[in-house]
Design an enzyme around this catalytic site. Structure first.
Site, PDB file in Angstrom:
ATOM      1  N   ASN A  32      22.728  69.097  66.505  1.00  0.00           N
ATOM      2  CA  ASN A  32      24.089  68.701  66.139  1.00  0.00           C
ATOM      3  C   ASN A  32      25.063  69.013  67.282  1.00  0.00           C
ATOM      4  O   ASN A  32      24.656  69.224  68.421  1.00  0.00           O
ATOM      5  CB  ASN A  32      24.517  69.347  64.817  1.00  0.00           C
ATOM      6  CG  ASN A  32      25.339  68.412  63.962  1.00  0.00           C
ATOM      7  OD1 ASN A  32      26.331  67.850  64.417  1.00  0.00           O
ATOM      8  ND2 ASN A  32      24.931  68.233  62.725  1.00  0.00           N
TER       9      ASN A  32
ATOM     10  N   HIS B 146      22.693  67.822  70.187  1.00  0.00           N
ATOM     11  CA  HIS B 146      21.236  67.920  70.054  1.00  0.00           C
ATOM     12  C   HIS B 146      20.540  68.491  71.287  1.00  0.00           C
ATOM     13  O   HIS B 146      19.466  68.036  71.692  1.00  0.00           O
ATOM     14  CB  HIS B 146      20.643  66.556  69.725  1.00  0.00           C
ATOM     15  CG  HIS B 146      21.017  66.035  68.369  1.00  0.00           C
ATOM     16  ND1 HIS B 146      21.156  66.850  67.266  1.00  0.00           N
ATOM     17  CD2 HIS B 146      21.267  64.757  67.940  1.00  0.00           C
ATOM     18  CE1 HIS B 146      21.477  66.099  66.216  1.00  0.00           C
ATOM     19  NE2 HIS B 146      21.561  64.843  66.590  1.00  0.00           N
TER      20      HIS B 146
ATOM     21  N   HIS C 287      14.568  64.938  63.493  1.00  0.00           N
ATOM     22  CA  HIS C 287      15.587  63.885  63.458  1.00  0.00           C
ATOM     23  C   HIS C 287      14.976  62.518  63.109  1.00  0.00           C
ATOM     24  O   HIS C 287      15.339  61.507  63.703  1.00  0.00           O
ATOM     25  CB  HIS C 287      16.306  63.821  64.809  1.00  0.00           C
ATOM     26  CG  HIS C 287      17.667  63.220  64.772  1.00  0.00           C
ATOM     27  ND1 HIS C 287      17.885  61.864  64.603  1.00  0.00           N
ATOM     28  CD2 HIS C 287      18.893  63.782  64.881  1.00  0.00           C
ATOM     29  CE1 HIS C 287      19.185  61.618  64.627  1.00  0.00           C
ATOM     30  NE2 HIS C 287      19.821  62.773  64.789  1.00  0.00           N
ATOM     31  N   THR C 288      14.089  62.487  62.136  1.00  0.00           N
ATOM     32  CA  THR C 288      13.495  61.222  61.710  1.00  0.00           C
ATOM     33  C   THR C 288      14.526  60.356  60.985  1.00  0.00           C
ATOM     34  O   THR C 288      15.308  60.846  60.167  1.00  0.00           O
ATOM     35  CB  THR C 288      12.291  61.467  60.794  1.00  0.00           C
ATOM     36  OG1 THR C 288      11.274  62.138  61.540  1.00  0.00           O
ATOM     37  CG2 THR C 288      11.729  60.168  60.244  1.00  0.00           C
ATOM     38  N   TYR C 289      14.509  59.054  61.316  1.00  0.00           N
ATOM     39  CA  TYR C 289      15.284  58.062  60.579  1.00  0.00           C
ATOM     40  C   TYR C 289      14.364  57.423  59.539  1.00  0.00           C
ATOM     41  O   TYR C 289      13.366  56.785  59.890  1.00  0.00           O
ATOM     42  CB  TYR C 289      15.786  56.952  61.503  1.00  0.00           C
ATOM     43  CG  TYR C 289      16.886  57.314  62.463  1.00  0.00           C
ATOM     44  CD1 TYR C 289      18.175  56.816  62.289  1.00  0.00           C
ATOM     45  CD2 TYR C 289      16.632  58.123  63.569  1.00  0.00           C
ATOM     46  CE1 TYR C 289      19.190  57.107  63.189  1.00  0.00           C
ATOM     47  CE2 TYR C 289      17.636  58.428  64.470  1.00  0.00           C
ATOM     48  CZ  TYR C 289      18.911  57.918  64.282  1.00  0.00           C
ATOM     49  OH  TYR C 289      19.917  58.217  65.183  1.00  0.00           O
TER      50      TYR C 289
ATOM     51  N   ASP D  33      28.162  61.023  58.460  1.00  0.00           N
ATOM     52  CA  ASP D  33      27.612  61.822  59.554  1.00  0.00           C
ATOM     53  C   ASP D  33      28.175  63.220  59.369  1.00  0.00           C
ATOM     54  O   ASP D  33      28.960  63.718  60.178  1.00  0.00           O
ATOM     55  CB  ASP D  33      27.988  61.235  60.912  1.00  0.00           C
ATOM     56  CG  ASP D  33      27.131  61.794  62.052  1.00  0.00           C
ATOM     57  OD1 ASP D  33      26.309  62.694  61.786  1.00  0.00           O
ATOM     58  OD2 ASP D  33      27.289  61.338  63.196  1.00  0.00           O
TER      59      ASP D  33
ATOM     60  N   GLN E  27      22.407  67.705  57.789  1.00  0.00           N
ATOM     61  CA  GLN E  27      23.273  66.659  58.320  1.00  0.00           C
ATOM     62  C   GLN E  27      22.809  65.332  57.735  1.00  0.00           C
ATOM     63  O   GLN E  27      21.683  64.887  57.976  1.00  0.00           O
ATOM     64  CB  GLN E  27      23.223  66.627  59.844  1.00  0.00           C
ATOM     65  CG  GLN E  27      24.217  65.669  60.482  1.00  0.00           C
ATOM     66  CD  GLN E  27      25.640  66.217  60.507  1.00  0.00           C
ATOM     67  OE1 GLN E  27      25.861  67.375  60.135  1.00  0.00           O
ATOM     68  NE2 GLN E  27      26.592  65.426  60.962  1.00  0.00           N
TER      69      GLN E  27
ATOM     70  N   GLU F 147      18.842  65.939  58.314  1.00  0.00           N
ATOM     71  CA  GLU F 147      18.546  66.922  59.356  1.00  0.00           C
ATOM     72  C   GLU F 147      18.812  68.329  58.824  1.00  0.00           C
ATOM     73  O   GLU F 147      19.931  68.829  58.877  1.00  0.00           O
ATOM     74  CB  GLU F 147      19.410  66.639  60.586  1.00  0.00           C
ATOM     75  CG  GLU F 147      19.299  65.223  61.109  1.00  0.00           C
ATOM     76  CD  GLU F 147      20.470  64.837  61.986  1.00  0.00           C
ATOM     77  OE1 GLU F 147      20.848  65.650  62.870  1.00  0.00           O
ATOM     78  OE2 GLU F 147      21.037  63.740  61.786  1.00  0.00           O
TER      79      GLU F 147
END
Length: 378
Positions: free
Chosen positions: A112, A138, A212-214, A277, A315, A342
């Site tokens: 972050n 990050h 940080h997987t989408y 976000d 997050q 996250e």
């Protein structure tokens, strides 16, 4: 480049007994095959880069020691159709050279944002690399997402995993102290991705590691606005125009951040405008207790993902800055085509005295656990 491929296969017998109290009920035994595949796919800065595939017979996860990466997650829908649900590239080597918004990566040394890339620790001010406007994001220009981790696949009872370690030298991206970070990424027989982080330091520093997987539970067929979200979070941390926390801790009641009952994401994004976000608060006091934090459902496919964490917050990011991105399988990712959860300490915590401390001292151990549990609606 010579490829090296290694396979590790295990067979386990799983016994399912009826909950019926009658002793005449038949017991059913199902054999489950678990497999790890390790394949060298590239070299980067003198180190071997591997793709690891963990397969429990129902779902599979693709990892790499480049960036501590989760690159693909294949999960069945309610009809048994197996599809990738993680935004990604077609191959691991593409991550080495193509810019991307931290797809699947391990974010660190501090995930972050840190305001203006500055913080003070024990009376000394440190200046970090700024890679998000005037802020640090990050871990900086070359954070942990761009490092080759030392990795070792393993099996533990009925669990498949890869252990990865990275040693960040004193001064890297501006951070003080040599930090040794280790993570274990595992796939269990009950379709859970389990991540565990540990870190230690040689001098006082700050640390906040996450994945940080989408995700897109539709199988990446479009945006995620039709997904339903439920958060077990009563508070969140508001942010300024630069997405830096203001220092407030605000009740979600009467705001678009109130997901305590299941809400369709598109409706909440329309209410807030632009997307999320923001840090959703799981705990206000640290503890090692794993708590159920988020449930996400995709009605059309029936896929369900439950997130558990022992950390302080998560997050919640809804892919607001993705536009015309050439992703895997010939797909072009657009705004809101993925969401991130996250698990983390609160953003910019080092610059807010009322936030949980991210400081790690010599002799202490940083620990953090995350679980993503996958199922389908019955």
């Amino acid at each position: 480049m010579k490829k090296s491929i290694f396979y590790f296969s295990l067979f386990f017998g799983w016994v399912f007994a009826s909950c019926d109290s009658q002793p005449q009920k038949e017991t059913i035994t199902q054999e489950l095959e678990l497999m790890i595949k390790a394949e060298k796919v590239a070299e980067w800065q003198g180190k071997d880069v591997f793709r690891y595939t963990l397969d429990n017979g129902t779902m599979s996860v693709e990892l790499s020691n480049f960036g501590g990466l989760i690159s693909k997650i294949f999960v069945p829908d309610q009809e048994g159709n197996l599809e990738n649900i993680a935004l990604t590239f077609d191959s691991i080597p593409e991550f080495l050279t193509k810019p991307n918004p931290f797809f699947g990566a391990t974010a660190g040394r501090v995930a972050n944002r840190i305001a203006k890339g500055k913080f003070t620790l024990n009376g000394q001010t440190y200046t970090l690399a700024t890679n998000n406007g005037e802020n640090h994001l990050h871990g900086g220009v070359e954070g942990f997402n761009k490092k080759v981790w030392d990795a070792e696949p393993y099996t533990n009872d009925s669990i498949l995993g890869v252990k990865m370690t990275y040693i960040s030298p004193d001064g890297e991206e501006g951070y003080p102290g040599t930090l040794t970070s280790t993570q274990w990424i595992e796939l269990t027989p009950d379709n859970t991705i389990r991540i565990r982080f540990e870190a230690s330091t040689e001098q006082p520093t700050i640390v906040n590691l996450t994945n940080h997987t989408y995700f897109n539970l539709s199988g990446i067929k479009g945006d995620v606005l039709d997904h339903e979200f439920q958060f077990w979070a009563d508070y969140y941390t508001p942010v300024d125009e630069g997405l830096i926390p203001t220092g407030e801790i605000k009740d979600v009641s009467g705001t678009p951040f109130d997901f305590r009952e299941p809400k369709k994401l598109g409706d909440q994004i329309a209410a807030i405008g632009g997307g999320f976000d923001h840090n959703m608060i799981l705990k206000q006091e640290p503890s090692d207790e794993m708590e159920h934090f988020v449930r996400v459902k995709h009605p059309a496919s029936g896929r369900v993902m439950d997130m558990y964490s022992d950390n302080m917050g998560v997050q919640f990011y809804t892919g607001n800055f993705i536009e015309n991105f050439a992703g895997a399988d010939g797909k072009t990712y657009q705004k809101h085509w993925g969401f991130c959860l996250e698990s983390q300490n609160w953003p910019d915590a080092i610059n807010h005295e009322n936030f949980p401390s991210p400081i790690l001292n010599p002799g202490e151990k940083y620990e953090h656990r995350i679980e993503y549990r996958f199922s389908v609606n019955q």
